[in-house]
Write a protein that holds these residues in place. Structure first.
Motif, PDB file in Angstrom:
ATOM      1  N   ARG A   1       0.844  -1.209   0.000  1.00  0.00           N
ATOM      2  CA  ARG A   1       0.000   0.000   0.000  1.00  0.00           C
ATOM      3  C   ARG A   1       0.873   1.251   0.000  1.00  0.00           C
ATOM      4  N   ILE A   2       1.952   1.220   0.793  1.00  0.00           N
ATOM      5  CA  ILE A   2       2.831   2.400   0.898  1.00  0.00           C
ATOM      6  C   ILE A   2       3.524   2.665  -0.444  1.00  0.00           C
ATOM      7  N   THR A   3       3.922   1.589  -1.132  1.00  0.00           N
ATOM      8  CA  THR A   3       4.564   1.751  -2.451  1.00  0.00           C
ATOM      9  C   THR A   3       3.582   2.409  -3.425  1.00  0.00           C
ATOM     10  N   ILE A   4       2.313   1.986  -3.359  1.00  0.00           N
ATOM     11  CA  ILE A   4       1.307   2.591  -4.253  1.00  0.00           C
ATOM     12  C   ILE A   4       1.092   4.057  -3.855  1.00  0.00           C
ATOM     13  N   ALA A   5       1.032   4.314  -2.549  1.00  0.00           N
ATOM     14  CA  ALA A   5       0.821   5.693  -2.078  1.00  0.00           C
ATOM     15  C   ALA A   5       1.948   6.601  -2.563  1.00  0.00           C
ATOM     16  N   LYS A   6       3.166   6.077  -2.581  1.00  0.00           N
ATOM     17  CA  LYS A   6       4.323   6.878  -3.024  1.00  0.00           C
ATOM     18  C   LYS A   6       4.146   7.252  -4.504  1.00  0.00           C
ATOM     19  N   LYS A   7       3.687   6.278  -5.284  1.00  0.00           N
ATOM     20  CA  LYS A   7       3.455   6.533  -6.715  1.00  0.00           C
ATOM     21  C   LYS A   7       2.366   7.595  -6.898  1.00  0.00           C
ATOM     22  N   TYR A   8       1.267   7.431  -6.123  1.00  0.00           N
ATOM     23  CA  TYR A   8       0.171   8.404  -6.198  1.00  0.00           C
ATOM     24  C   TYR A   8       0.695   9.788  -5.805  1.00  0.00           C
ATOM     25  N   GLU A   9       1.507   9.815  -4.749  1.00  0.00           N
ATOM     26  CA  GLU A   9       2.052  11.087  -4.258  1.00  0.00           C
ATOM     27  C   GLU A   9       2.858  11.782  -5.368  1.00  0.00           C
ATOM     28  N   GLU A  10       3.660  10.978  -6.079  1.00  0.00           N
ATOM     29  CA  GLU A  10       4.545  11.568  -7.093  1.00  0.00           C
ATOM     30  C   GLU A  10       3.817  11.898  -8.389  1.00  0.00           C
ATOM     31  N   LYS A  11       2.810  11.085  -8.741  1.00  0.00           N
ATOM     32  CA  LYS A  11       2.266  11.210 -10.104  1.00  0.00           C
ATOM     33  C   LYS A  11       0.862  11.779 -10.205  1.00  0.00           C
ATOM     34  N   ILE A  12       0.133  11.803  -9.090  1.00  0.00           N
ATOM     35  CA  ILE A  12      -1.219  12.381  -9.184  1.00  0.00           C
ATOM     36  C   ILE A  12      -1.111  13.892  -9.013  1.00  0.00           C
ATOM     37  N   CYS A  13      -1.530  14.598 -10.058  1.00  0.00           N
ATOM     38  CA  CYS A  13      -1.361  16.058 -10.058  1.00  0.00           C
ATOM     39  C   CYS A  13      -2.620  16.697  -9.489  1.00  0.00           C
ATOM     40  N   ILE A  14      -2.727  16.721  -8.212  1.00  0.00           N
ATOM     41  CA  ILE A  14      -3.893  17.299  -7.568  1.00  0.00           C
ATOM     42  C   ILE A  14      -3.395  17.924  -6.265  1.00  0.00           C
ATOM     43  N   ASP A  15      -3.959  19.096  -5.916  1.00  0.00           N
ATOM     44  CA  ASP A  15      -3.433  19.833  -4.755  1.00  0.00           C
ATOM     45  C   ASP A  15      -3.666  19.119  -3.443  1.00  0.00           C
ATOM     46  N   LYS A  16      -4.900  18.623  -3.282  1.00  0.00           N
ATOM     47  CA  LYS A  16      -5.286  18.123  -1.961  1.00  0.00           C
ATOM     48  C   LYS A  16      -5.396  16.616  -1.966  1.00  0.00           C
ATOM     49  N   LYS A  17      -4.492  15.984  -1.249  1.00  0.00           N
ATOM     50  CA  LYS A  17      -4.540  14.521  -1.124  1.00  0.00           C
ATOM     51  C   LYS A  17      -3.888  14.136   0.186  1.00  0.00           C
ATOM     52  N   ILE A  18      -4.151  12.920   0.626  1.00  0.00           N
ATOM     53  CA  ILE A  18      -3.553  12.452   1.879  1.00  0.00           C
ATOM     54  C   ILE A  18      -2.028  12.575   1.761  1.00  0.00           C
ATOM     55  N   PRO A  19      -1.346  13.109   2.780  1.00  0.00           N
ATOM     56  CA  PRO A  19       0.099  13.272   2.653  1.00  0.00           C
ATOM     57  C   PRO A  19       0.824  11.930   2.600  1.00  0.00           C
ATOM     58  N   PHE A  20       2.058  11.946   2.079  1.00  0.00           N
ATOM     59  CA  PHE A  20       2.833  10.707   2.086  1.00  0.00           C
ATOM     60  C   PHE A  20       3.542  10.566   3.428  1.00  0.00           C
ATOM     61  N   ASP A  21       3.407   9.379   4.021  1.00  0.00           N
ATOM     62  CA  ASP A  21       4.055   9.093   5.297  1.00  0.00           C
ATOM     63  C   ASP A  21       4.304   7.593   5.338  1.00  0.00           C
ATOM     64  N   LYS A  22       5.570   7.215   5.431  1.00  0.00           N
ATOM     65  CA  LYS A  22       5.885   5.775   5.359  1.00  0.00           C
ATOM     66  C   LYS A  22       5.393   5.001   6.592  1.00  0.00           C
TER      67      LYS A  22
ATOM     68  N   CYS B   1       2.260   5.291   7.599  1.00  0.00           N
ATOM     69  CA  CYS B   1       0.801   5.233   7.440  1.00  0.00           C
ATOM     70  C   CYS B   1       0.416   3.873   6.832  1.00  0.00           C
ATOM     71  N   SER B   2      -0.698   3.316   7.280  1.00  0.00           N
ATOM     72  CA  SER B   2      -1.137   2.008   6.744  1.00  0.00           C
ATOM     73  C   SER B   2      -1.891   2.158   5.419  1.00  0.00           C
ATOM     74  N   TYR B   3      -2.220   3.393   5.052  1.00  0.00           N
ATOM     75  CA  TYR B   3      -2.985   3.673   3.825  1.00  0.00           C
ATOM     76  C   TYR B   3      -4.185   2.744   3.647  1.00  0.00           C
ATOM     77  N   HIS B   4      -5.028   2.719   4.675  1.00  0.00           N
ATOM     78  CA  HIS B   4      -6.315   2.032   4.488  1.00  0.00           C
ATOM     79  C   HIS B   4      -7.101   2.736   3.386  1.00  0.00           C
ATOM     80  N   LEU B   5      -7.054   4.081   3.414  1.00  0.00           N
ATOM     81  CA  LEU B   5      -7.694   4.873   2.353  1.00  0.00           C
ATOM     82  C   LEU B   5      -6.634   5.739   1.682  1.00  0.00           C
ATOM     83  N   TYR B   6      -6.839   6.030   0.398  1.00  0.00           N
ATOM     84  CA  TYR B   6      -6.059   7.090  -0.242  1.00  0.00           C
ATOM     85  C   TYR B   6      -7.079   8.117  -0.706  1.00  0.00           C
ATOM     86  N   TRP B   7      -7.168   9.239   0.052  1.00  0.00           N
ATOM     87  CA  TRP B   7      -8.198  10.218  -0.282  1.00  0.00           C
ATOM     88  C   TRP B   7      -7.617  11.389  -1.090  1.00  0.00           C
ATOM     89  N   ILE B   8      -8.462  11.908  -1.965  1.00  0.00           N
ATOM     90  CA  ILE B   8      -8.142  13.143  -2.689  1.00  0.00           C
ATOM     91  C   ILE B   8      -9.373  14.042  -2.580  1.00  0.00           C
TER      92      ILE B   8
END
Ligand SMILES: Cc1ncc(COP(=O)(O)O)c(C=O)c1O
Length: 360
Positions: free
Chosen positions: A257-278, A280-287
């Motif tokens: 989940r964290i690996t996916i969150a890192k990708k989302y953090e780097e590649k999703i071009c949107i201002d407001k999203k859950i911050p990246f934190d290694k 975090c369990s990333y149950h949800l990835y909110w934008i």
């Protein structure tokens, strides 16, 4: 077109074998909390390093029981409104008064400043939610609880495997309530757990053991007593057996989940999203998206299931009052959860990123 699911539990060979074993044993459930249920409690206690754990049949049951030991009757409990409604229901079922608190716009977790503004003489507890699996600012919350003599009860339904300050969630507050609903990071058919961190933990464990099984206590052979009210909240053997295997690779599943969150953090071009934190369990990835209805329609048309977590509790008919929570209300209008789970392939993740950048 392949459908990309919002949630999807990991089902390995060992989970399947463990279910078969319970079936064949003919021992499927017992209010006494023996066999796999006891093993699961012991293993979870070691995992989070808490004083003790009591397994129950849902996160809702965990919250109801934790609050039942917290003397909230006619008192105030500070809680975020951006949560699943059972967090709030548990306060009311125990005759307490939920006092809704706003969230931090960067984390979606309870706002420390707003907690301070919300405390009154009637406040007895703070019930933060580790939203999406991101730990709340427990350092400050623990300080507030200590200074104002308040009980800390955590809703950790999203936070199995999350750490804060080098310690797993489950080892901080007096009661930490987990959910093992099938969509959660540690999935069971149904399940939950209360992790206890209190010097009086033995007494609490005994009371919770009894309260999760209709108040039954002092069992000797076929006789028993009932001293206080309880409910039918015990965990069954199938859930516990699956949970033992899930716990075995929870960290590994969370790393995915964290690996996916890192990708989302780097590649999703949107201002407001859950911050990246290694941690975090990333149950949800909110934008947060401006035109949510249109966005959800487009994502669904492209085979991507998304969710809304949550409509704020203070906007539900049952809880509607004069409370104004500007940040929560903005989240309530714009929040969308994207798929993030260990079964996503690289091409699923790439498709999600591409679609969000196109439609958000
Ligand atoms: C934040 C939160 N609290 C409590 C619960 C209740 O857990 P359960 O569904 O296991 O009763 C959930 C589950 O959806 C949740 O997300």
């Amino acid at each position: 077109m392949k459908k990309i699911k919002l949630f999807d539990p990991h089902v390995g060979k060992k989970e399947k074998e463990s279910v078969q074993k319970v079936l064949d044993s003919h021992f499927w459930a017992s209010g006494a909390g023996t066999n796999s249920v006891k093993k699961f409690e012991d293993k979870f206690k070691k995992y989070v390093k808490s004083k003790d754990c009591v397994a129950v049949n849902s996160g809702t049951a965990a919250l109801n029981l934790a609050l039942s030991l917290s003397d909230v009757k006619n008192k105030e409990v500070i809680v975020p409104s951006l949560t699943f409604v059972s967090t709030i229901n548990a306060i009311v079922l125990n005759e307490g008064k939920p006092i809704f608190c706003d969230i931090d716009p960067n984390t979606g977790c309870i706002s420390i400043d707003d907690i301070k503004n919300t405390i009154t003489k009637k406040t007895v507890a703070i019930l933060p939610v580790h939203f999406g699996g991101l730990a709340c600012d427990l350092k400050n919350i623990e300080k507030i609880c200590k200074d104002s003599k308040l009980t800390l009860i955590e809703d950790a339904a999203h936070a199995a495997g999350t750490s804060f300050n080098g310690k797993k969630i489950g080892s901080h507050g007096k009661f930490v309530c987990f959910s093992f609903h099938p969509v959660k990071n540690l999935a069971m058919p149904t399940g939950g757990l209360i992790s206890i961190n209190d010097k009086n933990f033995k007494n609490m464990k005994n009371r919770l053991n009894s309260k999760r099984w209709c108040g039954i206590t002092n069992r000797k052979g076929l006789s028993y007593d009932v001293k206080e009210l309880g409910d039918n909240y015990y965990m069954n053997e199938f859930s516990a057996a699956i949970g033992l295997n899930q716990l075995e690779h929870l960290d590994e599943m969370n790393r995915k989940r964290i690996t996916i969150a890192k990708k989302y953090e780097e590649k999703i071009c949107i201002d407001k999203k859950i911050p990246f934190d290694k941690n975090c369990s990333y149950h949800l990835y909110w934008i947060l998206v401006k035109n949510r209805t249109k966005f959800i329609k487009k994502m669904n048309e492209n085979g991507i299931e998304v969710g809304i977590h949550y409509k704020p509790a203070h906007q539900m008919s049952l809880y509607r009052n004069q409370t104004k929570l500007p940040v929560t209300e903005e989240f309530g209008k714009k929040i969308v959860s994207l798929p993030i789970h260990p079964n996503l392939t690289n091409s699923d993740v790439d498709k999600i990123i591409k679609s969000v950048n196109k439609y958000a």
